[in-house]
Scaffold this motif. Structure first.
Motif, PDB file in Angstrom:
ATOM      1  N   ARG A   1       0.833  -1.210   0.000  1.00 44.07           N
ATOM      2  CA  ARG A   1       0.000   0.000   0.000  1.00 44.07           C
ATOM      3  C   ARG A   1       0.869   1.263   0.000  1.00 44.07           C
ATOM      4  N   ALA A   2       1.904   1.264   0.815  1.00 38.81           N
ATOM      5  CA  ALA A   2       2.801   2.426   0.861  1.00 38.81           C
ATOM      6  C   ALA A   2       3.526   2.608  -0.471  1.00 38.81           C
ATOM      7  N   ARG A   3       3.936   1.514  -1.097  1.00 32.81           N
ATOM      8  CA  ARG A   3       4.655   1.579  -2.362  1.00 32.81           C
ATOM      9  C   ARG A   3       3.775   2.052  -3.510  1.00 32.81           C
ATOM     10  N   HIS A   4       2.486   1.716  -3.466  1.00 33.14           N
ATOM     11  CA  HIS A   4       1.583   2.045  -4.575  1.00 33.14           C
ATOM     12  C   HIS A   4       0.616   3.185  -4.255  1.00 33.14           C
ATOM     13  N   GLU A   5       0.803   3.842  -3.122  1.00 32.92           N
ATOM     14  CA  GLU A   5      -0.061   4.962  -2.736  1.00 32.92           C
ATOM     15  C   GLU A   5      -0.064   6.018  -3.837  1.00 32.92           C
ATOM     16  N   GLY A   6      -1.259   6.485  -4.188  1.00 26.06           N
ATOM     17  CA  GLY A   6      -1.388   7.510  -5.202  1.00 26.06           C
ATOM     18  C   GLY A   6      -1.405   6.989  -6.632  1.00 26.06           C
TER      19      GLY A   6
ATOM     20  N   ASP B   1      -3.031   4.001  -9.556  1.00 27.88           N
ATOM     21  CA  ASP B   1      -4.291   3.305  -9.820  1.00 27.88           C
ATOM     22  C   ASP B   1      -4.248   1.842  -9.374  1.00 27.88           C
ATOM     23  N   ARG B   2      -3.129   1.375  -8.847  1.00 29.99           N
ATOM     24  CA  ARG B   2      -3.042   0.009  -8.312  1.00 29.99           C
ATOM     25  C   ARG B   2      -3.879  -0.136  -7.038  1.00 29.99           C
ATOM     26  N   VAL B   3      -3.993   0.943  -6.277  1.00 33.34           N
ATOM     27  CA  VAL B   3      -4.772   0.917  -5.041  1.00 33.34           C
ATOM     28  C   VAL B   3      -6.224   1.199  -5.402  1.00 33.34           C
ATOM     29  N   THR B   4      -7.086   0.194  -5.160  1.00 34.15           N
ATOM     30  CA  THR B   4      -8.490   0.322  -5.549  1.00 34.15           C
ATOM     31  C   THR B   4      -9.354   0.916  -4.452  1.00 34.15           C
ATOM     32  N   GLY B   5      -8.891   0.840  -3.226  1.00 35.50           N
ATOM     33  CA  GLY B   5      -9.711   1.278  -2.104  1.00 35.50           C
ATOM     34  C   GLY B   5     -10.451   0.125  -1.455  1.00 35.50           C
ATOM     35  N   SER B   6     -10.497  -1.009  -2.113  1.00 35.09           N
ATOM     36  CA  SER B   6     -11.092  -2.218  -1.545  1.00 35.09           C
ATOM     37  C   SER B   6      -9.979  -3.001  -0.862  1.00 35.09           C
ATOM     38  N   ARG B   7     -10.053  -3.117   0.452  1.00 34.72           N
ATOM     39  CA  ARG B   7      -8.997  -3.815   1.185  1.00 34.72           C
ATOM     40  C   ARG B   7      -8.853  -5.251   0.683  1.00 34.72           C
ATOM     41  N   THR B   8      -9.960  -5.918   0.407  1.00 34.97           N
ATOM     42  CA  THR B   8      -9.916  -7.306  -0.056  1.00 34.97           C
ATOM     43  C   THR B   8      -9.183  -7.413  -1.388  1.00 34.97           C
ATOM     44  N   ALA B   9      -9.557  -6.587  -2.349  1.00 35.76           N
ATOM     45  CA  ALA B   9      -8.910  -6.626  -3.668  1.00 35.76           C
ATOM     46  C   ALA B   9      -7.448  -6.219  -3.564  1.00 35.76           C
ATOM     47  N   ASP B  10      -7.166  -5.212  -2.776  1.00 32.35           N
ATOM     48  CA  ASP B  10      -5.792  -4.751  -2.640  1.00 32.35           C
ATOM     49  C   ASP B  10      -4.926  -5.778  -1.911  1.00 32.35           C
ATOM     50  N   MET B  11      -5.487  -6.449  -0.924  1.00 32.95           N
ATOM     51  CA  MET B  11      -4.748  -7.500  -0.220  1.00 32.95           C
ATOM     52  C   MET B  11      -4.387  -8.615  -1.192  1.00 32.95           C
ATOM     53  N   ARG B  12      -5.331  -9.012  -2.028  1.00 31.85           N
ATOM     54  CA  ARG B  12      -5.070 -10.064  -3.014  1.00 31.85           C
ATOM     55  C   ARG B  12      -3.936  -9.640  -3.945  1.00 31.85           C
ATOM     56  N   SER B  13      -3.986  -8.405  -4.434  1.00 36.05           N
ATOM     57  CA  SER B  13      -2.932  -7.896  -5.322  1.00 36.05           C
ATOM     58  C   SER B  13      -1.584  -7.875  -4.617  1.00 36.05           C
TER      59      SER B  13
END
Length: 169
Positions: free
Chosen positions: A87-92, A94-106
């Motif tokens: 999350r820190a690496r991709h902050e800002g 479009d990789r961060v979707t805002g969905s914790r579940t989807a982002d955790m999977r990624s």
């Protein structure tokens, strides 16, 4: 009868299935190295309890530092740390979707691809992720529905794969 069953269960000291898994991983990774493929495997299991058992089994293996868990909750310490770093690496971006579940999977898939060697996944990992970089699919438990086996294999059998899909049951 129950006491006899209990005594029988507690007398079991050798896990042949676990030993077979360790041997299959070694053979598959040796073959992958010979072919120039990545030495990465995804192991599917039906339950979280078996996932934790496999984590303990592999904790004493040569691959102990490359283990990643993938399940429906991913609330373990390692998964949370992987997610926070991702999350820190991709902050800002479009990789961060805002969905914790989807982002955790990624985050977990990216970590596995770049730093992991073995992903131990429950059925939560059987759909919606791409693992074409992975060398081996292991079905530690076979699901009741044979279509689920196809779903599991499909995580590896994707566009962009460079080697044949190796599957072990």
């Amino acid at each position: 009868d129950l006491e006899q069953f209990r005594d029988l269960a507690t007398s079991i000291t050798h896990n042949a299935k676990g030993d077979a898994l360790l041997k299959a991983l070694q053979v598959a990774f040796d073959k992958a190295a010979e072919l120039g493929a990545a030495k990465q495997a995804i192991i599917f299991t039906e339950s979280r309890r078996t996932q934790l058992y496999l984590q303990r089994l592999l904790a004493d293996s040569p691959w102990k530092d490359g283990l990643v868990l993938f399940n429906g909750s991913n609330t373990d310490v390692q998964s949370r740390a992987i997610y926070a770093e991702w999350r820190a690496r991709h902050e800002g971006t479009d990789r961060v979707t805002g969905s914790r579940t989807a982002d955790m999977r990624s985050a977990l898939v990216e970590y596995f691809q770049n730093r992991g060697q073995i992903m131990i996944a429950t059925e939560a990992g059987a759909e919606g992720i791409n693992l074409q970089f992975c060398s081996l699919v292991v079905n530690y438990d076979l699901p009741w529905n044979p279509q689920r086996i196809g779903q599991r294999i499909g995580r590896r059998h994707r566009y962009g794969q460079k080697f044949q899909v190796a599957v072990r049951n």
